[in-house]
Design a protein around this motif. Structure first.
Motif, mmCIF file in Angstrom:
data_model
loop_
_atom_site.group_PDB
_atom_site.id
_atom_site.type_symbol
_atom_site.label_atom_id
_atom_site.label_comp_id
_atom_site.label_asym_id
_atom_site.label_seq_id
_atom_site.Cartn_x
_atom_site.Cartn_y
_atom_site.Cartn_z
ATOM 1 N N ILE A 117 -53.014 8.831 94.383
ATOM 2 C CA ILE A 117 -54.248 8.322 93.353
ATOM 3 C C ILE A 117 -53.293 7.173 91.772
ATOM 4 N N ASP A 118 -52.145 7.325 92.177
ATOM 5 C CA ASP A 118 -51.239 5.467 91.747
ATOM 6 C C ASP A 118 -52.870 4.799 91.704
ATOM 7 N N ASP A 119 -53.073 4.491 93.254
ATOM 8 C CA ASP A 119 -53.874 2.890 93.383
ATOM 9 C C ASP A 119 -54.959 3.246 92.985
ATOM 10 N N VAL A 120 -55.408 4.166 92.235
ATOM 11 C CA VAL A 120 -56.413 4.320 91.654
ATOM 12 C C VAL A 120 -57.020 3.716 90.455
ATOM 13 N N GLU A 121 -58.055 2.787 90.052
ATOM 14 C CA GLU A 121 -57.932 2.309 88.783
ATOM 15 C C GLU A 121 -59.470 3.200 87.957
ATOM 16 N N TYR A 122 -60.056 3.613 88.605
ATOM 17 C CA TYR A 122 -61.365 4.516 88.354
ATOM 18 C C TYR A 122 -62.606 4.619 89.420
ATOM 19 N N VAL A 123 -62.904 5.629 88.702
ATOM 20 C CA VAL A 123 -63.528 5.615 89.797
ATOM 21 C C VAL A 123 -65.053 6.032 89.355
ATOM 22 N N ARG A 166 -57.057 -1.151 92.843
ATOM 23 C CA ARG A 166 -55.996 -2.552 91.739
ATOM 24 C C ARG A 166 -56.785 -3.856 92.172
ATOM 25 N N ASP A 167 -57.572 -3.709 93.574
ATOM 26 C CA ASP A 167 -57.550 -5.137 93.880
ATOM 27 C C ASP A 167 -59.154 -5.206 94.004
ATOM 28 N N GLY A 168 -59.222 -4.640 93.292
ATOM 29 C CA GLY A 168 -61.374 -3.810 93.382
ATOM 30 C C GLY A 168 -61.710 -3.806 94.077
ATOM 31 N N ALA A 169 -60.964 -2.824 94.864
ATOM 32 C CA ALA A 169 -61.884 -2.279 96.617
ATOM 33 C C ALA A 169 -62.859 -1.002 96.323
ATOM 34 N N THR A 226 -58.546 -2.106 82.622
ATOM 35 C CA THR A 226 -57.150 -1.302 83.463
ATOM 36 C C THR A 226 -55.967 -2.623 83.856
ATOM 37 N N ARG A 227 -55.176 -2.499 83.845
ATOM 38 C CA ARG A 227 -54.134 -2.970 84.406
ATOM 39 C C ARG A 227 -54.646 -3.983 85.078
ATOM 40 N N ALA A 228 -54.784 -4.016 86.066
ATOM 41 C CA ALA A 228 -56.040 -4.952 87.253
ATOM 42 C C ALA A 228 -56.860 -5.748 86.552
ATOM 43 N N GLY A 229 -56.937 -5.275 85.352
ATOM 44 C CA GLY A 229 -57.961 -6.305 84.839
ATOM 45 C C GLY A 229 -59.875 -5.839 85.050
#
Length: 239
Positions: A148-154, A166-169, A215-218
């Motif tokens: 779950i910590d790898d998820v930026e959003y859904v 985080r990488d947009g995948a 998000t922190r990943a932009g």
């Protein structure tokens, strides 16, 4: 009565399918693991699921915790545990069968099922109550458990629900947006979006009362006016 079977043992599925066919029951789908099982439930909308408890990666009970409460079929747990071991969940399960399944015992279960068609099951006392920390996803020919910590959003689309990392995948999941909202730390920010609150870096206000989350990943995630106040309150932002 539309039925699907979820069991990682092909022989066990074959035996149960034959017993059900002898009772005139239609088996509309089969799955060898929990992810395939959720997919079958979402696609076939069965009335009954015969669900093995012990399966690799995601157990039968963990699978129940991942199902949308509004789409729950009646579930008959199938287990190799002895009778003493199942006493703990006997009062909360609709029914259970011990392996190897006997025709006479199955007939009794089917009789109970016929009388209960249309009822709304509640397996909350059986399903694990802790928040989900790993989310099952399809990736090509593999099943991946995404932390779950790898998820930026859904986001949800006509083609389904996708977890954005985080990488947009993008990772497709059989979990519904409602299940993710209720059983993870993800925060509702839009009718079609959830966001990981730990990954929010900025709130960018837009004309019309809405906003975007950076998000922190932009990555940008829209926030509707309806959910902006609750998002700010969750984050402790007072303005």
């Amino acid at each position: 009565m539309r039925v699907i079977l979820v069991d990682d043992e092909p022989l066990a599925r074959d035996e149960l399918r034959n017993l059900l066919l002898a009772e005139g029951i239609e088996v509309v789908g089969e799955a060898s693991n929990a992810i395939e099982g959720m997919q079958q439930i979402n696609q076939s909308r069965p009335e009954v699921v015969f669900l093995d408890i012990q399966m690799p990666r995601i157990s039968g009970l963990e699978m129940v915790a991942m199902l949308d409460p509004e789409r729950l079929p009646l579930i008959v747990f199938v287990t190799a545990f002895d009778e003493h071991a199942v006493k703990a969940f006997e009062e909360h399960a609709f029914d259970y069968l011990l392996k190897p399944v006997e025709q006479a015992r199955l007939s009794k279960t089917l009789s109970r099922l016929r009388k209960s068609m249309g009822s709304t099951p509640d397996y909350s006392a059986l399903a694990p109550q802790q928040l989900l920390k790993q989310l099952p996803c399809h990736r090509h020919d593999r099943i991946v458990l995404l932390p779950i910590d790898d998820v930026e959003y859904v986001t949800t689309r006509l083609s389904g629900v996708y977890l954005i990392t985080r990488d947009g995948a993008e990772h497709f999941t059989e979990l519904t947006l409602k299940t993710l909202e209720e059983k993870t730390k993800l925060l509702r920010c839009h009718r079609q979006h959830l966001v990981n609150p730990d990954r929010i870096a900025e709130i960018i206000h837009q004309e019309g009362g809405g906003a975007d989350l950076l998000t922190r990943a932009g990555l940008n995630v829209p926030v509707s006016r309806r959910f902006l106040k609750s998002v700010k309150e969750f984050l402790g932002v007072l303005v």
